[in-house]
Write a protein that holds these residues in place. Structure first.
Motif, PDB file in Angstrom:
ATOM      1  N   LEU A 138     -16.659  38.251   8.149  1.00 54.78           N
ATOM      2  CA  LEU A 138     -17.554  39.395   8.296  1.00 54.78           C
ATOM      3  C   LEU A 138     -17.915  39.979   6.930  1.00 54.78           C
ATOM      4  O   LEU A 138     -19.061  40.375   6.688  1.00 54.78           O
ATOM      5  CB  LEU A 138     -16.906  40.458   9.184  1.00 54.78           C
ATOM      6  CG  LEU A 138     -16.687  40.064  10.643  1.00 54.78           C
ATOM      7  CD1 LEU A 138     -15.975  41.182  11.399  1.00 54.78           C
ATOM      8  CD2 LEU A 138     -18.006  39.724  11.333  1.00 54.78           C
ATOM      9  N   ALA A 139     -16.936  40.030   6.033  1.00 56.93           N
ATOM     10  CA  ALA A 139     -17.188  40.553   4.686  1.00 56.93           C
ATOM     11  C   ALA A 139     -18.142  39.648   3.907  1.00 56.93           C
ATOM     12  O   ALA A 139     -19.029  40.117   3.188  1.00 56.93           O
ATOM     13  CB  ALA A 139     -15.872  40.711   3.936  1.00 56.93           C
ATOM     14  N   LYS A 193     -20.283  40.897  14.003  1.00 61.21           N
ATOM     15  CA  LYS A 193     -19.423  40.155  14.920  1.00 61.21           C
ATOM     16  C   LYS A 193     -19.536  38.656  14.653  1.00 61.21           C
ATOM     17  O   LYS A 193     -20.505  38.196  14.043  1.00 61.21           O
ATOM     18  CB  LYS A 193     -19.778  40.441  16.382  1.00 61.21           C
ATOM     19  CG  LYS A 193     -19.432  41.852  16.840  1.00 61.21           C
ATOM     20  CD  LYS A 193     -19.589  42.012  18.342  1.00 61.21           C
ATOM     21  CE  LYS A 193     -19.128  43.397  18.789  1.00 61.21           C
ATOM     22  NZ  LYS A 193     -19.191  43.562  20.271  1.00 61.21           N
ATOM     23  N   VAL A 194     -18.542  37.917  15.125  1.00 61.56           N
ATOM     24  CA  VAL A 194     -18.546  36.462  15.028  1.00 61.56           C
ATOM     25  C   VAL A 194     -18.489  35.874  16.426  1.00 61.56           C
ATOM     26  O   VAL A 194     -18.194  36.567  17.403  1.00 61.56           O
ATOM     27  CB  VAL A 194     -17.337  35.940  14.216  1.00 61.56           C
ATOM     28  CG1 VAL A 194     -17.312  36.534  12.824  1.00 61.56           C
ATOM     29  CG2 VAL A 194     -16.018  36.213  14.953  1.00 61.56           C
ATOM     30  N   ASP A 195     -18.772  34.583  16.524  1.00 60.94           N
ATOM     31  CA  ASP A 195     -18.478  33.801  17.727  1.00 60.94           C
ATOM     32  C   ASP A 195     -17.289  32.904  17.388  1.00 60.94           C
ATOM     33  O   ASP A 195     -17.211  32.367  16.273  1.00 60.94           O
ATOM     34  CB  ASP A 195     -19.675  32.936  18.123  1.00 60.94           C
ATOM     35  CG  ASP A 195     -20.878  33.768  18.536  1.00 60.94           C
ATOM     36  OD1 ASP A 195     -20.684  34.882  19.061  1.00 60.94           O
ATOM     37  OD2 ASP A 195     -22.022  33.306  18.325  1.00 60.94           O
ATOM     38  N   GLY A 218      -9.207  41.981  18.513  1.00 60.35           N
ATOM     39  CA  GLY A 218     -10.294  41.043  18.242  1.00 60.35           C
ATOM     40  C   GLY A 218     -11.560  41.283  19.044  1.00 60.35           C
ATOM     41  O   GLY A 218     -12.648  40.875  18.618  1.00 60.35           O
ATOM     42  N   THR A 219     -11.449  41.943  20.178  1.00 62.96           N
ATOM     43  CA  THR A 219     -12.636  42.164  21.012  1.00 62.96           C
ATOM     44  C   THR A 219     -13.681  43.023  20.309  1.00 62.96           C
ATOM     45  O   THR A 219     -14.856  43.001  20.685  1.00 62.96           O
ATOM     46  CB  THR A 219     -12.252  42.829  22.348  1.00 62.96           C
ATOM     47  OG1 THR A 219     -11.519  44.031  22.082  1.00 62.96           O
ATOM     48  CG2 THR A 219     -11.401  41.892  23.194  1.00 62.96           C
ATOM     49  N   SER A 220     -13.284  43.754  19.289  1.00 68.40           N
ATOM     50  CA  SER A 220     -14.233  44.588  18.549  1.00 68.40           C
ATOM     51  C   SER A 220     -15.070  43.779  17.568  1.00 68.40           C
ATOM     52  O   SER A 220     -16.102  44.256  17.083  1.00 68.40           O
ATOM     53  CB  SER A 220     -13.481  45.678  17.768  1.00 68.40           C
ATOM     54  OG  SER A 220     -12.806  46.558  18.635  1.00 68.40           O
ATOM     55  N   TYR A 221     -14.625  42.562  17.273  1.00 75.46           N
ATOM     56  CA  TYR A 221     -15.273  41.759  16.238  1.00 75.46           C
ATOM     57  C   TYR A 221     -15.829  40.432  16.739  1.00 75.46           C
ATOM     58  O   TYR A 221     -16.371  39.654  15.961  1.00 75.46           O
ATOM     59  CB  TYR A 221     -14.278  41.472  15.103  1.00 75.46           C
ATOM     60  CG  TYR A 221     -13.655  42.725  14.536  1.00 75.46           C
ATOM     61  CD1 TYR A 221     -14.377  43.570  13.698  1.00 75.46           C
ATOM     62  CD2 TYR A 221     -12.344  43.078  14.853  1.00 75.46           C
ATOM     63  CE1 TYR A 221     -13.813  44.729  13.184  1.00 75.46           C
ATOM     64  CE2 TYR A 221     -11.770  44.236  14.344  1.00 75.46           C
ATOM     65  CZ  TYR A 221     -12.517  45.058  13.516  1.00 75.46           C
ATOM     66  OH  TYR A 221     -11.952  46.213  13.017  1.00 75.46           O
TER      67      TYR A 221
END
Length: 228
Positions: free
Chosen positions: A94-95, A101-103, A123-126
Motif C-alpha cells: 500500500l505504501a 486496498k489490495v486483492d 486485514g479486512t480494512s485493507y
C-alpha cells in the motif's frame, strides 16, 4: 489564388483539430488505473515463483509489474506467523503503490495465513477481494503425512485447533468479497469440499490437479474477472 489556398488550409486545419479532439486522451487501457495491487500467497513447499504464469497473464491483461506482488515465506512455520508477515507485506504494498486496498490471491495452504490475517489481524480494512485457489480451508486428511514434521502442516490437519478457531463464527468476515475455486479431483485437498468457504462465491472448476490449479489459464480468467 493564394487566398483560396489559405482558405483550404484553414479548413483542413479546423477539421484536423476537431478530429484530434475527438480521440481518446490516452491509448492505455481504460481499466488499467482502476486495478488494485494483487498480493499472491503460495502454499506448502511453494515460493513466489509458483505464481510466474499468472503474473505474466495479469501483465498481458493490462496490469503493470508494479501492481503484482508475489512473495516467499517460510512455509514450515505456523500459519499465524505467516499471517503476521502478510500483514507487513500488505502495508508495504500500500505504501509503495498509494492504493487504499489490495486483492489477495492464495493457493493451497496459503489460504490459512491469508484468512488468519483477515480474521484476526485487521486485514479486512485493507483487502478488497480475497481469492482462494485449491485452498485447504477446512483441512485435509493428507496433512497427516507431514503433520509430525512441520507446524504449518499440523495446522492443516482436519479438526486441528488452528482450523477450529479459524472457522468458528463467520468464515468470510468484513466487507471483503470472497471466492473459492476448487477442483473435484484434487488429491491434496481431501475431501475436495474442504476448499469451500461459507459466504464465498464457491466455484467448481472441474477436474484439475492441485499443483496445476494456480497455473491453469481457465482458472486464471475466472479469478481475473472476479477481482476486476
Amino acid at each position: 489564388m493564394q487566398r483560396h489556398k489559405r482558405r483550404i488550409a484553414t479548413a483542413v486545419s479546423t477539421v484536423t483539430a476537431s478530429f484530434l479532439l475527438s480521440l481518446p486522451l490516452t491509448a492505455a487501457p481504460a481499466h488499467a488505473a482502476s486495478h488494485n495491487p494483487v498480493v499472491f500467497v503460495h502454499g506448502l513447499s511453494g515460493s513466489a515463483s509458483s505464481w510466474n504464469d499468472w503474473v505474466a497473464d495479469f501483465e498481458a491483461d493490462g496490469y503493470s509489474s508494479s501492481q503484482l506482488f508475489a512473495w516467499s515465506y517460510d512455509w514450515t512455520q505456523s500459519n499465524a506467523t505467516t499471517a503476521q508477515q502478510l500483514a507487513t507485506e500488505v502495508k508495504s504494498v500500500l505504501a509503495k503503490t498509494g492504493a487504499s486496498k489490495v486483492d489477495i490471491v492464495v493457493h493451497s495452504m496459503g489460504a490459512l495465513g491469508g484468512r488468519y490475517y483477515l480474521k484476526n489481524l485487521g486485514g479486512t480494512s485493507y483487502v478488497d477481494d480475497f481469492v482462494s485457489v485449491a485452498g485447504v480451508n477446512h483441512g485435509t486428511s493428507v496433512a497427516s503425512l507431514c503433520g509430525w514434521l512441520y507446524t504449518s502442516c499440523k495446522e492443516m490437519q482436519t479438526g486441528s485447533s488452528f482450523l477450529t478457531a479459524l472457522n468458528s463464527g463467520d468464515e468470510t468476515p468484513g466487507s471483503v468479497s470472497y471466492a473459492s475455486y476448487w477442483s473435484d479431483c484434487d488429491a491434496a485437498v481431501v475431501p475436495n469440499s474442504s476448499a469451500l468457504l461459507s459466504g464465498a462465491t464457491n466455484v467448481d472448476v472441474g477436474c484439475i490437479s492441485h499443483t496445476d490449479m494456480n497455473d491453469d489459464h481457465g482458472v486464471y480468467e475466472q479469478v481475473r474477472d472476479f477481482i476486476s
